[in-house]
Every structure is written in structure tokens, then in C-alpha cells.
Motif scaffolding. Structure first.
Motif, PDB file in Angstrom:
ATOM      1  N   THR A  33       0.835  -1.204   0.000  1.00 11.00           N
ATOM      2  CA  THR A  33       0.000   0.000   0.000  1.00 11.00           C
ATOM      3  C   THR A  33       0.867   1.249   0.000  1.00 11.00           C
ATOM      4  O   THR A  33       0.655   2.172  -0.788  1.00 11.00           O
ATOM      5  N   PHE A  34       1.880   1.270   0.860  1.00  9.67           N
ATOM      6  CA  PHE A  34       2.749   2.448   0.930  1.00  9.67           C
ATOM      7  C   PHE A  34       3.654   2.549  -0.301  1.00  9.67           C
ATOM      8  O   PHE A  34       3.941   3.648  -0.777  1.00  9.67           O
ATOM      9  N   VAL A  35       4.072   1.411  -0.829  1.00  9.07           N
ATOM     10  CA  VAL A  35       4.879   1.432  -2.056  1.00  9.07           C
ATOM     11  C   VAL A  35       4.061   2.027  -3.196  1.00  9.07           C
ATOM     12  O   VAL A  35       4.557   2.872  -3.958  1.00  9.07           O
ATOM     13  N   GLN A  36       2.800   1.628  -3.301  1.00  9.31           N
ATOM     14  CA  GLN A  36       1.947   2.163  -4.358  1.00  9.31           C
ATOM     15  C   GLN A  36       1.742   3.666  -4.181  1.00  9.31           C
ATOM     16  O   GLN A  36       1.757   4.422  -5.144  1.00  9.31           O
ATOM     17  N   LEU A  37       1.580   4.086  -2.950  1.00 11.15           N
ATOM     18  CA  LEU A  37       1.414   5.506  -2.653  1.00 11.15           C
ATOM     19  C   LEU A  37       2.669   6.286  -3.029  1.00 11.15           C
ATOM     20  O   LEU A  37       2.597   7.355  -3.627  1.00 11.15           O
ATOM     21  N   MET A  38       3.833   5.735  -2.723  1.00 10.22           N
ATOM     22  CA  MET A  38       5.100   6.415  -3.030  1.00 10.22           C
ATOM     23  C   MET A  38       5.399   6.437  -4.518  1.00 10.22           C
ATOM     24  O   MET A  38       6.070   7.348  -4.999  1.00 10.22           O
ATOM     25  N   SER A  39       4.905   5.452  -5.244  1.00  8.37           N
ATOM     26  CA  SER A  39       5.212   5.388  -6.671  1.00  8.37           C
ATOM     27  C   SER A  39       4.211   6.165  -7.522  1.00  8.37           C
ATOM     28  O   SER A  39       4.308   6.135  -8.751  1.00  8.37           O
ATOM     29  N   ALA A  40       3.288   6.856  -6.907  1.00  7.98           N
ATOM     30  CA  ALA A  40       2.323   7.669  -7.658  1.00  7.98           C
ATOM     31  C   ALA A  40       3.063   8.775  -8.406  1.00  7.98           C
ATOM     32  O   ALA A  40       4.032   9.349  -7.907  1.00  7.98           O
ATOM     33  N   ALA A  41       2.604   9.049  -9.605  1.00 15.42           N
ATOM     34  CA  ALA A  41       3.253  10.059 -10.448  1.00 15.42           C
ATOM     35  C   ALA A  41       3.207  11.446  -9.808  1.00 15.42           C
ATOM     36  O   ALA A  41       4.163  12.215  -9.894  1.00 15.42           O
ATOM     37  N   GLN A  42       2.112  11.760  -9.174  1.00 12.53           N
ATOM     38  CA  GLN A  42       1.937  13.061  -8.527  1.00 12.53           C
ATOM     39  C   GLN A  42       1.724  12.829  -7.031  1.00 12.53           C
ATOM     40  O   GLN A  42       0.981  11.933  -6.653  1.00 12.53           O
ATOM     41  N   PRO A  43       2.327  13.625  -6.179  1.00 14.01           N
ATOM     42  CA  PRO A  43       2.047  13.491  -4.744  1.00 14.01           C
ATOM     43  C   PRO A  43       0.567  13.780  -4.475  1.00 14.01           C
ATOM     44  O   PRO A  43      -0.046  14.628  -5.117  1.00 14.01           O
ATOM     45  N   VAL A  44       0.008  13.036  -3.542  1.00 14.05           N
ATOM     46  CA  VAL A  44      -1.410  13.159  -3.247  1.00 14.05           C
ATOM     47  C   VAL A  44      -1.588  13.958  -1.961  1.00 14.05           C
ATOM     48  O   VAL A  44      -0.962  13.667  -0.946  1.00 14.05           O
ATOM     49  N   ALA A  45      -2.438  14.978  -2.035  1.00 12.24           N
ATOM     50  CA  ALA A  45      -2.777  15.737  -0.829  1.00 12.24           C
ATOM     51  C   ALA A  45      -3.960  15.034  -0.177  1.00 12.24           C
ATOM     52  O   ALA A  45      -5.029  14.939  -0.768  1.00 12.24           O
ATOM     53  N   MET A  46      -3.748  14.516   1.020  1.00 18.41           N
ATOM     54  CA  MET A  46      -4.784  13.732   1.694  1.00 18.41           C
ATOM     55  C   MET A  46      -5.363  14.499   2.863  1.00 18.41           C
ATOM     56  O   MET A  46      -4.632  14.935   3.731  1.00 18.41           O
ATOM     57  N   GLN A  47      -6.674  14.595   2.852  1.00 18.84           N
ATOM     58  CA  GLN A  47      -7.348  15.171   4.012  1.00 18.84           C
ATOM     59  C   GLN A  47      -7.677  14.070   5.013  1.00 18.84           C
ATOM     60  O   GLN A  47      -7.694  14.301   6.205  1.00 18.84           O
ATOM     61  N   GLU A  48      -7.949  12.867   4.507  1.00 15.73           N
ATOM     62  CA  GLU A  48      -8.264  11.708   5.336  1.00 15.73           C
ATOM     63  C   GLU A  48      -7.309  10.574   4.971  1.00 15.73           C
ATOM     64  O   GLU A  48      -7.648   9.699   4.169  1.00 15.73           O
ATOM     65  N   PRO A  49      -6.107  10.556   5.554  1.00 14.90           N
ATOM     66  CA  PRO A  49      -5.121   9.551   5.157  1.00 14.90           C
ATOM     67  C   PRO A  49      -5.585   8.115   5.360  1.00 14.90           C
ATOM     68  O   PRO A  49      -5.312   7.259   4.526  1.00 14.90           O
ATOM     69  N   ARG A  50      -6.288   7.831   6.432  1.00 19.35           N
ATOM     70  CA  ARG A  50      -6.718   6.447   6.673  1.00 19.35           C
ATOM     71  C   ARG A  50      -7.728   5.989   5.630  1.00 19.35           C
ATOM     72  O   ARG A  50      -7.682   4.842   5.188  1.00 19.35           O
ATOM     73  N   ALA A  51      -8.604   6.860   5.227  1.00 20.90           N
ATOM     74  CA  ALA A  51      -9.571   6.503   4.188  1.00 20.90           C
ATOM     75  C   ALA A  51      -8.849   6.232   2.861  1.00 20.90           C
ATOM     76  O   ALA A  51      -9.176   5.276   2.150  1.00 20.90           O
ATOM     77  N   TYR A  52      -7.866   7.053   2.558  1.00 22.06           N
ATOM     78  CA  TYR A  52      -7.108   6.885   1.318  1.00 22.06           C
ATOM     79  C   TYR A  52      -6.304   5.580   1.353  1.00 22.06           C
ATOM     80  O   TYR A  52      -6.310   4.806   0.394  1.00 22.06           O
ATOM     81  N   LEU A  53      -5.632   5.333   2.477  1.00 20.11           N
ATOM     82  CA  LEU A  53      -4.845   4.105   2.633  1.00 20.11           C
ATOM     83  C   LEU A  53      -5.750   2.874   2.580  1.00 20.11           C
ATOM     84  O   LEU A  53      -5.390   1.857   1.980  1.00 20.11           O
ATOM     85  N   THR A  54      -6.916   2.973   3.182  1.00 22.47           N
ATOM     86  CA  THR A  54      -7.861   1.857   3.162  1.00 22.47           C
ATOM     87  C   THR A  54      -8.316   1.559   1.740  1.00 22.47           C
ATOM     88  O   THR A  54      -8.436   0.396   1.352  1.00 22.47           O
ATOM     89  N   THR A  55      -8.555   2.588   0.951  1.00 18.26           N
ATOM     90  CA  THR A  55      -8.973   2.395  -0.438  1.00 18.26           C
ATOM     91  C   THR A  55      -7.901   1.658  -1.230  1.00 18.26           C
ATOM     92  O   THR A  55      -8.189   0.691  -1.949  1.00 18.26           O
TER      93      THR A  55
END
Length: 156
Positions: A33-55
Motif C-alpha cells: 500500500t505504501f509502495v503504491q502511494l510512493m510510486s504515484a506520479a503526482q504526490p497526493v494531498a490527503m485530508q483523510e489519510p486512513r480513508a485513502y490508505l484503506t482504499t
């Protein structure tokens, strides 16, 4: 990223362990999950990190379940073959890798579109036969096939 990881990794691991019932698998998917988040082309601004990580984690869980089901179906087919025609371990690995690639390629299609494509390509059914099997019109099967072929061409 470091703060996000340190603040939420333990929680995500616990959530996955509870959902999967396996600490090892949960640890792998939490890391993925964290690897996928780090490899995103654009950094993601998260207001609800747990919801985003859960998705992200849910998508990875479903993908792992689909992979497991596909692998089990392949192994069941192999078990039904006589030993003298069973593929070698290398051939088994190549076929499984190919099946997973095809599954990934067709991932964006609806269930009926994916089924229509596979019935056409693997079973050799006509569009009318597929339409009857799926309970749709032949023109709808043509649309499904166009969608599937578009996915295939896009991958090339």
C-alpha cells in the motif's frame, strides 16, 4: 511520507490482519500500500489519510484474492490432466504469468465484457452463442468485444 508511514502503518497493518486473518499477508499488503502511494506520479494531498490508505489496501486485497482464485483454477485444471501431458514447472510458471497478465489487462472491463471476450477467444463461441449465454443481444456482445479489444490494443 515518513510521517504518514509512522503515523498510520501500525493501524493499517492491524486493519489488514483483522480482515485477512494472516499476519504475513497483512504485512505484505501494508507495505505494498505504501509502495503504491510512493510510486504515484503526482504526490497526493490527503485530508483523510486512513480513508485513502484503506482504499488502496482494499484494491490490493481484491487483486490478491483474484490472483489466488485464478491460480487455484489453473492448478485444478492441471490436476485433471494426465501426468504424461502435464506441463513442466517452467511452462506452468509461464502460463500462470500469462493468465495473470491477461487478467490485469482485462481488469477495467465489466464482468460481462470480460466473460464475452474470454468466451470468444478461449471457447471459440460466436457472438450469437455468447449473447444467448449471457442473456444479452448480439450487438451488445459486439460492444463488449470492442471494449476488450480496445484494452488489448492499448496495452500494445
Amino acid at each position: 511520507m515518513h510521517a504518514l508511514y509512522s503515523d498510520h502503518h501500525g493501524w493499517l497493518f492491524g486493519w489488514l490482519r483483522k480482515k485477512l486473518g494472516c499476519s504475513d499477508h497483512a504485512a505484505d499488503l501494508a507495505q505494498d500500500t505504501f509502495v503504491q502511494l510512493m510510486s504515484a506520479a503526482q504526490p497526493v494531498a490527503m485530508q483523510e489519510p486512513r480513508a485513502y490508505l484503506t482504499t488502496i489496501a482494499r484494491r490490493l486485497v481484491f487483486a490478491s484474492w483474484r490472483r489466488r482464485d485464478l491460480e487455484q483454477a489453473w492448478l485444478a485444471e492441471l490436476a485433471a490432466l494426465p501426468e504424461d501431458v502435464a506441463p513442466s514447472p517452467e511452462e506452468k510458471a509461464i502460463v500462470l504469468e500469462t493468465l495473470l497478465a491477461i487478467d490485469s489487462l482485462l481488469d477495467g472491463l465489466s464482468h460481462k465484457a470480460r466473460t464475452a471476450f474470454l468466451m470468444s477467444q478461449l471457447d471459440g463461441l460466436t457472438y450469437q452463442q455468447i449473447a444467448t449465454e449471457l442473456g444479452v443481444s448480439a450487438s451488445r456482445v459486439r460492444q463488449y468485444m470492442a471494449q476488450a479489444l480496445t484494452c488489448c490494443y492499448a496495452a500494445l
